[in-house]
Design an enzyme around this catalytic site. Structure first.
Site, PDB file in Angstrom:
ATOM      1  CG  ASN A   1     -26.202  40.059 -54.488  1.00 34.98           C
ATOM      2  OD1 ASN A   1     -26.487  39.886 -55.668  1.00 34.98           O
ATOM      3  ND2 ASN A   1     -24.985  40.333 -54.080  1.00 34.98           N
TER       4      ASN A   1
ATOM      5  CB  ALA B   1     -21.035  36.189 -44.533  1.00 35.21           C
TER       6      ALA B   1
ATOM      7  CD  GLU C   1      -2.646  36.521 -57.517  1.00 32.54           C
ATOM      8  OE1 GLU C   1      -3.742  35.955 -57.621  1.00 32.54           O
ATOM      9  OE2 GLU C   1      -2.036  37.000 -58.491  1.00 32.54           O
TER      10      GLU C   1
ATOM     11  CE  LYS D   1      -7.040  35.503 -51.434  1.00 31.65           C
ATOM     12  NZ  LYS D   1      -7.640  34.158 -51.351  1.00 31.65           N
TER      13      LYS D   1
ATOM     14  CB  VAL E   1      -9.926  31.444 -60.349  1.00 29.31           C
ATOM     15  CG1 VAL E   1     -10.147  30.075 -59.712  1.00 29.31           C
ATOM     16  CG2 VAL E   1      -9.045  31.325 -61.566  1.00 29.31           C
TER      17      VAL E   1
ATOM     18  CB  THR F   1      -1.515  35.516 -61.788  1.00 29.32           C
ATOM     19  OG1 THR F   1      -1.583  34.414 -60.874  1.00 29.32           O
ATOM     20  CG2 THR F   1      -2.842  36.248 -61.805  1.00 29.32           C
TER      21      THR F   1
ATOM     22  N   GLY G   1     -26.771  37.937 -48.978  1.00 29.06           N
ATOM     23  CA  GLY G   1     -27.014  37.744 -50.408  1.00 29.06           C
ATOM     24  C   GLY G   1     -25.795  37.293 -51.173  1.00 29.06           C
TER      25      GLY G   1
ATOM     26  CG  ASP H   1     -26.284  41.723 -48.806  1.00 33.33           C
ATOM     27  OD1 ASP H   1     -25.771  42.699 -49.397  1.00 33.33           O
ATOM     28  OD2 ASP H   1     -25.853  40.564 -48.913  1.00 33.33           O
TER      29      ASP H   1
ATOM     30  CB  SER I   1     -11.456  34.664 -40.988  1.00 34.03           C
ATOM     31  OG  SER I   1     -10.219  35.329 -41.192  1.00 34.03           O
TER      32      SER I   1
END
Length: 608
Positions: A311, A356, A535, A402, A447, A464, A283, A306, A399
């Site tokens: 969702n 996912a 971050e 990050k 974002v 940021t 979802g 899910d 994946s």
């Protein structure tokens, strides 16, 4: 038809008069008697031809080249039938009469239609209140699409727009006119002509141009602060769908300007078609798009798994509506629940699994590291165990970039997931692979939706750091990569995408403000809030120890796996499971001991 009958008579009289230099006394009686005797026949022939050619069922208010050609053909056919009739009955008229008759008839009939169209347009006018200020519009593209849009806008009674000029990079078109509108220059003439004609809206009508080619044009347009609209791809032109209703606002995806990934749909079809497919997190942003694309490839059964029922319900209803013949199963459950997973795998025996389901928000996971481990690491571990136990053919992990040299617990957790995939691939019959990509445009919590909300609220837009950059791709691109990876998978690979040039988030914010019709830092302020915990200023797609190998799709690469101690990882997973269950306070330190590239001390100030 009455008027056309009058035109037939007048054309015949003028044709015969022209032959004898308009001296009616010189016209032999044999000619005038034949014409008078059979003029009624000429009228019947002409009206019959016009009827067959649909001259009387044409909307002349919107007539164009096609209708003009129909008039020409009808007049010529009428003249030839007149000739055949006169010759057939043994009479005769001057040879020049037939040619002149066609010309005069064409002039009279054609001009009457043009005059009719002009009167209709003048009488109808526009359904816009008198005195209303019309928006001045610039069209980019002097091709067929641009011409069609100009014609529709000019003919419409309801559009409050005035086409002032056209832009085209073809030097042969500059200085020419399209339907009375001047082609004033190439792309570099956009700013000066925006000022000259007081343009308020720019319409990009070049549907055959690729995304990378159109981006520089859009970059120039956005600096004008005009409202921008764009005509979608070339298929709209092929299908004859070029019209104002097809225009859409220029999106941030257009300004990113990278070509979308092209995948071999036949390869995808071969391993998805007629198989039982399972999507965890079905979802979510990526999961739901996976389900949409898989549904088009005729799976034997599609299982959506899910934890979030809302969702799952939304994607269920969408798929049932769009694919009524799809064998769809929607299940609610958690990837943390091993018993639930075992019952699902035992009952449905999925042949291909797309995993996912994950926690993905970096700042939130920094405050709840144990949850990141429970859901991302242990959830993946349990899914991998089930796939191995029930002989799943392929297992594809979603994946993230990050996971490369992570500075946050979310990225570190996904790196452990990649390690799990590579370890299990060595000892299982299942082909385990991972797909690593960057930020997805428009996904939940990303974002762009945040910026849209901030702009709608009147600002400020929060960034940021002024130098922060990210790689971006569309949701459809990300899913195409995942599907293609499954086709290439032989087991143990980590697939990465050549994502092109990174994008500065500050530029992204400014572009979105401009696309919304505002001026950055004037109408909408931009504020810098500082990097959040965990971050980085930039993301990476590869670690130093990794290398890449190309695939048949030149935008998709395979990462060379890093050697690891399999037994050590399995021991570490047991430690993580116990630590998460005990809700320890030092989870980040434990993870740091497992993922060598993860260092908590590399914090947000360094940006590394």
């Amino acid at each position: 038809m009455v008027f056309d009958g009058f035109c037939v008579v007048l054309a015949s009289v003028m044709a015969l008069a022209t032959r004898f230099e308009f001296n009616f006394r010189q016209i032999p009686s044999e000619y005038s008697s034949v014409m008078l005797k059979y003029e009624g026949i000429f009228i019947i022939i002409t009206l019959a031809v016009f009827w067959v050619m649909h001259i009387y069922s044409t909307l002349w208010e919107y007539a164009g080249i096609t209708e003009l050609i129909d008039v020409v053909v009808s007049c010529m056919a009428s003249g030839l039938f007149d000739l055949a009739f006169i010759v057939g009955i043994g009479s005769h008229l001057p040879r020049s009469f037939y040619v002149l008759n066609i010309l005069y008839l064409l002039i009279l009939v054609g001009s009457s239609r043009v005059l009719y169209r002009m009167i209709r347009l003048r009488l109808h006018g526009r359904s816009v209140p008198i005195g209303t200020k019309r928006d001045h519009v610039m069209i980019i593209g002097a091709g067929d699409a641009g011409r069609t849009l100009i014609m529709e806008i000019q003919n419409s009674q309801y559009l409050n727009q005035k086409i002032c000029c056209v832009i085209d990079d073809d030097p042969r078109k500059i200085g020419r006119y399209i339907l009375g509108i001047p082609v004033v220059g190439d792309r570099y003439a956009i700013p000066q002509n925006v000022r000259r004609y007081r343009i308020r809206q720019i319409i990009v009508a070049i549907p055959s141009v690729s995304t990378s080619q159109i981006r520089p044009i859009l970059d120039i347009c956005k600096e004008t602060n005009c409202q921008m609209k764009i005509l979608p791809g070339v298929y709209q032109l092929v299908n004859g769908e070029v019209n104002v209703s097809r225009l859409r606002p220029v999106s941030i995806e257009d300004l990113l300007g990278r070509e979308e990934i092209r995948v071999n749909m036949d390869e995808i079809l071969n391993y998805v078609s007629d198989r039982v497919i399972m999507v965890t997190g079905g979802g979510g942003s990526i999961g739901s798009e996976l389900c949409r694309q898989i549904a088009t490839h005729n799976p034997k059964q599609l299982i959506i798994f899910d934890i979030y029922e809302n969702n799952a319900y939304e994607i269920q209803q969408e798929l049932l509506r769009n694919y009524p013949d799809l064998n769809l199963v929607v299940l609610i459950g958690s990837v943390r629940d091993e018993s639930r997973l075992n019952s699902v795998f035992e009952k449905y025996r999925p042949e291909v699994v797309y995993h996912a389901a994950a926690h993905k928000h970096v700042p939130l996971m920094e405050d709840s590291p144990n949850e990141a481990i429970k859901n991302n690491v242990l959830g993946t571990y349990k899914m991998v165990l089930m796939a191995d136990k029930w002989k799943t053919r392929k297992f594809v992990l979603i994946s993230t970039d990050k996971a490369v040299n992570p500075t946050n617990i979310m990225g570190a957790s996904k790196r452990i997931c990649e390690m799990i995939i590579q370890v299990f691939n060595k000892k299982s019959e299942t082909d385990y692979v991972a797909v690593r990509f960057g930020n997805v445009l428009g996904s939940h919590g990303s974002v762009i939706p945040l910026f849209k909300k901030q702009i709608a609220a009147g600002g400020p837009v929060t960034v940021t750091h002024p130098d922060i950059i990210r790689y971006f791709m569309t949701i459809s691109e990300a899913v195409s990569l995942v599907l293609q990876a499954g086709a290439y998978a032989k087991g143990g690979e980590i697939f990465v995408l050549d994502m092109g040039e990174p994008v500065k988030i500050l530029d992204l914010a400014r572009n979105m403000i401009r696309l919304s019709g505002y001026v950055p830092d004037k109408d909408i302020k931009i504020e810098f809030t500082g990097l959040r915990p965990g971050e980085k200023l930039y993301e990476e797609l590869l670690m130093d120890e990794e290398g890449m190998t190309d695939t048949p799709n030149k935008l998709i690469h395979i990462v060379h796996p890093i050697e690891m101690d399999d037994n050590r990882l399995m021991d570490a997973l047991r430690v993580l499971e116990q630590a998460a269950e005990d809700e320890v306070e030092d989870m980040k330190q434990i993870v740091e001991n497992i993922v060598s590239s993860y260092h908590i001390k590399e914090n947000c100030e360094t940006g590394i």
